[in-house]
Design a protein around this motif. Structure first.
Motif, PDB file in Angstrom:
ATOM      1  N   GLY A  37     -49.661  25.426  49.057  1.00  8.82           N
ATOM      2  CA  GLY A  37     -50.725  25.855  49.943  1.00  8.82           C
ATOM      3  C   GLY A  37     -50.275  27.032  50.778  1.00  8.82           C
ATOM      4  N   ASP A  38     -50.722  27.055  52.018  1.00  3.50           N
ATOM      5  CA  ASP A  38     -50.433  28.200  52.882  1.00  3.50           C
ATOM      6  C   ASP A  38     -49.104  28.079  53.628  1.00  3.50           C
ATOM      7  OD1 ASP A  38     -53.912  27.996  53.577  1.00  3.50           O
ATOM      8  OD2 ASP A  38     -52.915  29.404  52.214  1.00  3.50           O
ATOM      9  N   ILE A  39     -48.626  26.863  53.819  1.00  3.36           N
ATOM     10  CA  ILE A  39     -47.374  26.655  54.565  1.00  3.36           C
ATOM     11  C   ILE A  39     -46.474  25.637  53.862  1.00  3.36           C
ATOM     12  CG2 ILE A  39     -48.241  27.366  56.836  1.00  3.36           C
ATOM     13  CD1 ILE A  39     -48.619  24.277  57.383  1.00  3.36           C
ATOM     14  N   PRO A  40     -45.984  25.916  52.658  1.00  6.15           N
ATOM     15  CA  PRO A  40     -45.209  24.935  51.909  1.00  6.15           C
ATOM     16  C   PRO A  40     -43.735  24.830  52.294  1.00  6.15           C
ATOM     17  CG  PRO A  40     -45.431  26.936  50.632  1.00  6.15           C
ATOM     18  CD  PRO A  40     -46.210  27.153  51.902  1.00  6.15           C
ATOM     19  N   GLU A  41     -43.243  25.767  53.090  1.00  6.92           N
ATOM     20  CA  GLU A  41     -41.808  25.814  53.369  1.00  6.92           C
ATOM     21  C   GLU A  41     -41.345  24.550  54.089  1.00  6.92           C
ATOM     22  OE1 GLU A  41     -43.646  29.618  52.761  1.00  6.92           O
ATOM     23  OE2 GLU A  41     -44.012  28.169  54.370  1.00  6.92           O
ATOM     24  N   GLY A  42     -40.289  23.963  53.567  1.00  8.60           N
ATOM     25  CA  GLY A  42     -39.724  22.764  54.171  1.00  8.60           C
ATOM     26  C   GLY A  42     -40.336  21.475  53.651  1.00  8.60           C
ATOM     27  N   TYR A  43     -41.288  21.600  52.733  1.00 10.78           N
ATOM     28  CA  TYR A  43     -41.970  20.432  52.179  1.00 10.78           C
ATOM     29  C   TYR A  43     -41.899  20.439  50.657  1.00 10.78           C
ATOM     30  CZ  TYR A  43     -44.292  20.539  56.769  1.00 10.78           C
ATOM     31  OH  TYR A  43     -44.565  20.571  58.116  1.00 10.78           O
ATOM     32  N   SER A  44     -42.013  19.264  50.073  1.00  3.40           N
ATOM     33  CA  SER A  44     -42.244  19.136  48.644  1.00  3.40           C
ATOM     34  C   SER A  44     -43.209  17.976  48.440  1.00  3.40           C
ATOM     35  CB  SER A  44     -40.937  18.893  47.875  1.00  3.40           C
ATOM     36  OG  SER A  44     -40.343  17.678  48.289  1.00  3.40           O
ATOM     37  N   VAL A  45     -43.731  17.831  47.225  1.00  7.36           N
ATOM     38  CA  VAL A  45     -44.690  16.767  46.944  1.00  7.36           C
ATOM     39  C   VAL A  45     -44.374  16.127  45.601  1.00  7.36           C
ATOM     40  CG1 VAL A  45     -46.620  17.669  48.316  1.00  7.36           C
ATOM     41  CG2 VAL A  45     -46.299  18.440  45.945  1.00  7.36           C
ATOM     42  N   SER A  46     -44.970  14.957  45.425  1.00  9.27           N
ATOM     43  CA  SER A  46     -44.808  14.240  44.172  1.00  9.27           C
ATOM     44  C   SER A  46     -46.116  13.561  43.827  1.00  9.27           C
ATOM     45  CB  SER A  46     -43.703  13.192  44.295  1.00  9.27           C
ATOM     46  OG  SER A  46     -43.654  12.369  43.154  1.00  9.27           O
ATOM     47  N   ARG A  47     -46.537  13.703  42.556  1.00  6.94           N
ATOM     48  CA  ARG A  47     -47.718  12.982  42.094  1.00  6.94           C
ATOM     49  C   ARG A  47     -47.418  12.416  40.712  1.00  6.94           C
ATOM     50  NH1 ARG A  47     -53.979  14.851  41.855  1.00  6.94           N
ATOM     51  NH2 ARG A  47     -54.893  12.753  41.835  1.00  6.94           N
TER      52      ARG A  47
ATOM     53  N   THR B 215     -62.748  32.376  43.426  1.00  2.00           N
ATOM     54  CA  THR B 215     -61.320  32.253  43.147  1.00  2.00           C
ATOM     55  C   THR B 215     -60.968  30.974  42.411  1.00  2.00           C
ATOM     56  OG1 THR B 215     -60.851  31.140  45.232  1.00  2.00           O
ATOM     57  CG2 THR B 215     -60.759  33.554  45.211  1.00  2.00           C
ATOM     58  N   GLY B 216     -61.807  29.984  42.546  1.00  2.00           N
ATOM     59  CA  GLY B 216     -61.498  28.707  41.904  1.00  2.00           C
ATOM     60  C   GLY B 216     -60.460  27.893  42.637  1.00  2.00           C
ATOM     61  N   ARG B 217     -60.008  28.351  43.787  1.00  2.00           N
ATOM     62  CA  ARG B 217     -59.047  27.563  44.565  1.00  2.00           C
ATOM     63  C   ARG B 217     -59.720  26.274  45.001  1.00  2.00           C
ATOM     64  NH1 ARG B 217     -56.137  28.636  50.415  1.00  2.00           N
ATOM     65  NH2 ARG B 217     -54.130  27.771  49.834  1.00  2.00           N
ATOM     66  N   ARG B 218     -59.044  25.153  44.754  1.00  2.00           N
ATOM     67  CA  ARG B 218     -59.697  23.875  44.952  1.00  2.00           C
ATOM     68  C   ARG B 218     -59.588  23.361  46.367  1.00  2.00           C
ATOM     69  NH1 ARG B 218     -62.242  22.116  41.176  1.00  2.00           N
ATOM     70  NH2 ARG B 218     -62.082  23.228  39.228  1.00  2.00           N
ATOM     71  N   ALA B 219     -58.749  23.980  47.180  1.00  2.00           N
ATOM     72  CA  ALA B 219     -58.563  23.483  48.546  1.00  2.00           C
ATOM     73  C   ALA B 219     -59.531  24.173  49.493  1.00  2.00           C
ATOM     74  CB  ALA B 219     -57.133  23.731  48.991  1.00  2.00           C
TER      75      ALA B 219
ATOM     76  N   LEU C  21     -53.125  24.059  55.038  1.00  2.00           N
ATOM     77  CA  LEU C  21     -52.826  23.419  53.763  1.00  2.00           C
ATOM     78  C   LEU C  21     -51.350  23.549  53.420  1.00  2.00           C
ATOM     79  CD1 LEU C  21     -54.038  22.073  51.186  1.00  2.00           C
ATOM     80  CD2 LEU C  21     -54.206  24.392  50.248  1.00  2.00           C
ATOM     81  N   ILE C  22     -50.722  22.415  53.105  1.00  3.45           N
ATOM     82  CA  ILE C  22     -49.303  22.421  52.756  1.00  3.45           C
ATOM     83  C   ILE C  22     -49.145  22.498  51.232  1.00  3.45           C
ATOM     84  CG2 ILE C  22     -47.105  21.203  52.975  1.00  3.45           C
ATOM     85  CD1 ILE C  22     -48.325  19.702  55.379  1.00  3.45           C
ATOM     86  N   TYR C  23     -49.704  21.518  50.550  1.00  2.78           N
ATOM     87  CA  TYR C  23     -49.668  21.446  49.087  1.00  2.78           C
ATOM     88  C   TYR C  23     -50.932  20.762  48.611  1.00  2.78           C
ATOM     89  CZ  TYR C  23     -44.849  22.680  47.676  1.00  2.78           C
ATOM     90  OH  TYR C  23     -43.676  23.338  47.382  1.00  2.78           O
TER      91      TYR C  23
END
Lengths: 115, 113
Positions: B58-68, A98-102, B45-47
């Motif tokens: 990721g699998d549970i992103p609701e309620g979160y955000s990220v910044s890079r 899948t190439g998913r990195r996580a 995994l969130i993000y």
């Protein structure tokens, strides 16, 4: 989708005895498999990984793991347990297809080694 | 040795507050990740981010955000903290190749009251 299962919440073993912590996985391609350990109040530490090649992988602190493709398993083993091995162990997988990195982690198995 | 540093070990916030969790890595890794760890559920995994300004849910992103904004820094933001976000938050980084291991920070135990 990639997933991993650790069927045992806790494993108890006497010091000096061999230990096994079980892990099974599900991927659509070839798996990259990892084991991590977490000591109390610490982050996760890498133990070993399987990418390709020899089915028996050796890692840190005397641990090893055996990759079994037919049983889709990657069990963690140690010939002689120490009290200091008591910790929380996580199996993780990444699907090469899948190439998913996580990494996707299991729910964890608590290992308790009794003196 | 690779170092992944999370800004706080323990954090206590109130419901509705905006919360920032910071993570910095010193090995020029392309990939960075945010997981949360809950008893019996393992790590979820969130993000994650594979490049500056790039992010994926990721699998549970609701309620979160990220910044890079910079390669070495990956921030997790709880826009309006809720009690069900009380958890251990783990940041990790990894090189680009898919067969590389993740390096984890020590974690931030967040309590939302």
């Amino acid at each position: 989708a990639q997933s991993v299962a650790q069927p045992e919440d806790q494993v108890n073993v006497a010091e000096g005895n061999p230990l096994t912590v079980k892990c099974t996985y599900s991927v659509s391609g070839n798996p990259y498999l990892f084991w991590y350990v977490q000591y109390p109040n610490r982050g996760l530490q890498f133990l070993l990984k399987y990418i390709t090649g020899d089915n028996l992988v050796k890692g840190s602190y005397g641990f090893e793991a055996e990759f079994n493709k037919s049983q889709t398993s990657f069990h963690l083993k140690k010939p002689s347990a120490l009290v200091s091995d008591s910790a929380l162990y996580f199996c993780a997988v990444r699907d090469s297809h899948t190439g998913r990195r996580a990494l996707t982690f299991g729910s964890g198995t608590r290992l308790q080694v009794q003196p | 040795d690779v170092k992944v540093t999370q800004s706080s070990r323990y954090l206590v916030k109130r419901t509705g507050e905006k919360v920032f969790l910071e993570c910095v890595q010193d090995m020029d890794h392309e990939n960075m990740f945010w997981y949360r760890q809950d008893p019996g559920l393992g790590l979820r995994l969130i993000y994650f981010s594979y490049d500056v300004k790039m992010k994926e849910k990721g699998d549970i992103p609701e309620g979160y955000s990220v910044s890079r904004e910079k390669k070495e820094r990956f921030s997790l933001i709880l826009e309006s903290a809720s009690t069900n976000q009380t958890s251990m938050y783990l940041c990790a980084s990894a090189p680009w190749a898919a067969n590389e291991k993740l390096f984890f920070g020590s974690g931030t135990q967040l309590s939302v009251l």
